[in-house]
Write a protein that holds these residues in place. Sequence first.
Motif, PDB file in Angstrom:
ATOM      1  N   LYS A   4      15.828  10.833  -9.087  1.00 19.55           N
ATOM      2  CA  LYS A   4      15.198  10.146  -7.962  1.00 19.55           C
ATOM      3  C   LYS A   4      13.698  10.022  -8.195  1.00 19.55           C
ATOM      4  O   LYS A   4      13.063  10.915  -8.744  1.00 19.55           O
ATOM      5  CB  LYS A   4      15.472  10.887  -6.660  1.00 19.55           C
ATOM      6  N   TYR A   5      13.165   8.901  -7.728  1.00 18.74           N
ATOM      7  CA  TYR A   5      11.756   8.581  -7.900  1.00 18.74           C
ATOM      8  C   TYR A   5      11.060   8.603  -6.539  1.00 18.74           C
ATOM      9  O   TYR A   5      11.632   8.189  -5.541  1.00 18.74           O
ATOM     10  CB  TYR A   5      11.607   7.187  -8.529  1.00 18.74           C
ATOM     11  N   ASN A   6       9.806   9.062  -6.540  1.00 21.08           N
ATOM     12  CA  ASN A   6       9.064   9.188  -5.280  1.00 21.08           C
ATOM     13  C   ASN A   6       7.937   8.152  -5.207  1.00 21.08           C
ATOM     14  O   ASN A   6       7.804   7.290  -6.069  1.00 21.08           O
ATOM     15  CB  ASN A   6       8.536  10.621  -5.123  1.00 21.08           C
ATOM     16  N   ARG A   7       7.119   8.278  -4.172  1.00 19.76           N
ATOM     17  CA  ARG A   7       6.023   7.339  -3.953  1.00 19.76           C
ATOM     18  C   ARG A   7       5.034   7.325  -5.124  1.00 19.76           C
ATOM     19  O   ARG A   7       4.486   6.282  -5.471  1.00 19.76           O
ATOM     20  CB  ARG A   7       5.263   7.711  -2.681  1.00 19.76           C
ATOM     21  N   GLU A   8       4.781   8.487  -5.711  1.00 20.39           N
ATOM     22  CA  GLU A   8       3.863   8.531  -6.855  1.00 20.39           C
ATOM     23  C   GLU A   8       4.402   7.691  -8.002  1.00 20.39           C
ATOM     24  O   GLU A   8       3.653   6.952  -8.648  1.00 20.39           O
ATOM     25  CB  GLU A   8       3.637   9.974  -7.299  1.00 20.39           C
ATOM     26  N   ARG A  13       0.835  -1.198   0.000  1.00 19.74           N
ATOM     27  CA  ARG A  13       0.000   0.000   0.000  1.00 19.74           C
ATOM     28  C   ARG A  13       0.869   1.246   0.000  1.00 19.74           C
ATOM     29  O   ARG A  13       2.065   1.211   0.269  1.00 19.74           O
ATOM     30  CB  ARG A  13      -0.936   0.019   1.221  1.00 19.74           C
ATOM     31  N   TRP A  14       0.231   2.355  -0.287  1.00 20.99           N
ATOM     32  CA  TRP A  14       0.878   3.655  -0.344  1.00 20.99           C
ATOM     33  C   TRP A  14       1.717   3.893   0.919  1.00 20.99           C
ATOM     34  O   TRP A  14       2.857   4.333   0.841  1.00 20.99           O
ATOM     35  CB  TRP A  14      -0.191   4.727  -0.517  1.00 20.99           C
ATOM     36  N   GLU A  15       1.151   3.572   2.053  1.00 18.10           N
ATOM     37  CA  GLU A  15       1.814   3.810   3.335  1.00 18.10           C
ATOM     38  C   GLU A  15       3.048   2.933   3.506  1.00 18.10           C
ATOM     39  O   GLU A  15       3.906   3.218   4.343  1.00 18.10           O
ATOM     40  CB  GLU A  15       0.848   3.554   4.500  1.00 18.10           C
ATOM     41  N   GLU A  16       3.140   1.859   2.750  1.00 26.01           N
ATOM     42  CA  GLU A  16       4.273   0.948   2.839  1.00 26.01           C
ATOM     43  C   GLU A  16       5.410   1.329   1.900  1.00 26.01           C
ATOM     44  O   GLU A  16       6.489   0.730   1.961  1.00 26.01           O
ATOM     45  CB  GLU A  16       3.811  -0.477   2.537  1.00 26.01           C
ATOM     46  N   PHE A  17       5.163   2.278   1.027  1.00 32.66           N
ATOM     47  CA  PHE A  17       6.226   2.748   0.147  1.00 32.66           C
ATOM     48  C   PHE A  17       7.211   3.587   0.958  1.00 32.66           C
ATOM     49  O   PHE A  17       6.810   4.262   1.910  1.00 32.66           O
ATOM     50  CB  PHE A  17       5.671   3.624  -0.983  1.00 32.66           C
ATOM     51  N   PRO A  18       8.473   3.559   0.562  1.00 32.70           N
ATOM     52  CA  PRO A  18       9.439   4.414   1.260  1.00 32.70           C
ATOM     53  C   PRO A  18       9.009   5.883   1.165  1.00 32.70           C
ATOM     54  O   PRO A  18       8.483   6.318   0.142  1.00 32.70           O
ATOM     55  CB  PRO A  18      10.737   4.189   0.487  1.00 32.70           C
ATOM     56  N   THR A  19       9.221   6.621   2.233  1.00 31.41           N
ATOM     57  CA  THR A  19       8.861   8.038   2.245  1.00 31.41           C
ATOM     58  C   THR A  19       9.972   8.892   1.656  1.00 31.41           C
ATOM     59  O   THR A  19       9.772  10.083   1.425  1.00 31.41           O
ATOM     60  CB  THR A  19       8.561   8.519   3.677  1.00 31.41           C
ATOM     61  N   PHE A  20      11.107   8.290   1.397  1.00 33.79           N
ATOM     62  CA  PHE A  20      12.235   9.002   0.797  1.00 33.79           C
ATOM     63  C   PHE A  20      12.331   8.621  -0.675  1.00 33.79           C
ATOM     64  O   PHE A  20      11.794   7.605  -1.102  1.00 33.79           O
ATOM     65  CB  PHE A  20      13.542   8.682   1.540  1.00 33.79           C
TER      66      PHE A  20
END
Length: 178
Positions: free
Chosen positions: A70-74, A15-22
Amino acid sequence: MNIKNDELMNLHLPRWEEFPTFELYIDQVLAFICDRLEIFNRTPDEPFITQSMVNNYVKNGVLLPPIKKKYNREHLAKLAVICIAKRMLPLSYISEAITVMSRVYEIGEGYNAFCDEVEYEVKSALSPEEYPPRAIFDAESRNLAMFRSLASAVARVLVCDRIIERRRRISNIALNNK
């Protein structure tokens, strides 16, 4: 036909919340996606996702370009949807689904809704008496109907893969015991 498969019944998409925040570099993105979505990789000896594929998704406008490499959560959420759906739909359709998801929902909310639908549809395909099939067009919105139909297609292909794998294993065992 009720096919019990613990791996599939316990399917959990990140889930979204499980993706790295960095933010991640491409090699970290590829490792994350391959690790978390391994169940969707039909050919383990071939790469499930490559840097060239990601570059192609950016070039085709399906993904925004990375910021300073760098790639983000989106990016992760969109890549997850692409990797899950790429066997069923052409990239242009997946892109349209992602665009709709982004217009209707916050990206995290839409991604999580898609994951919920996929997980339910897999359970429904395996155990319809416990998880009754949901009618696609009974969904509260056309957008949810789109997610549900894509999730249903993903689930059916995943279950079909497992049936074929099991059949091949049994055939190989039978051949080796002769």
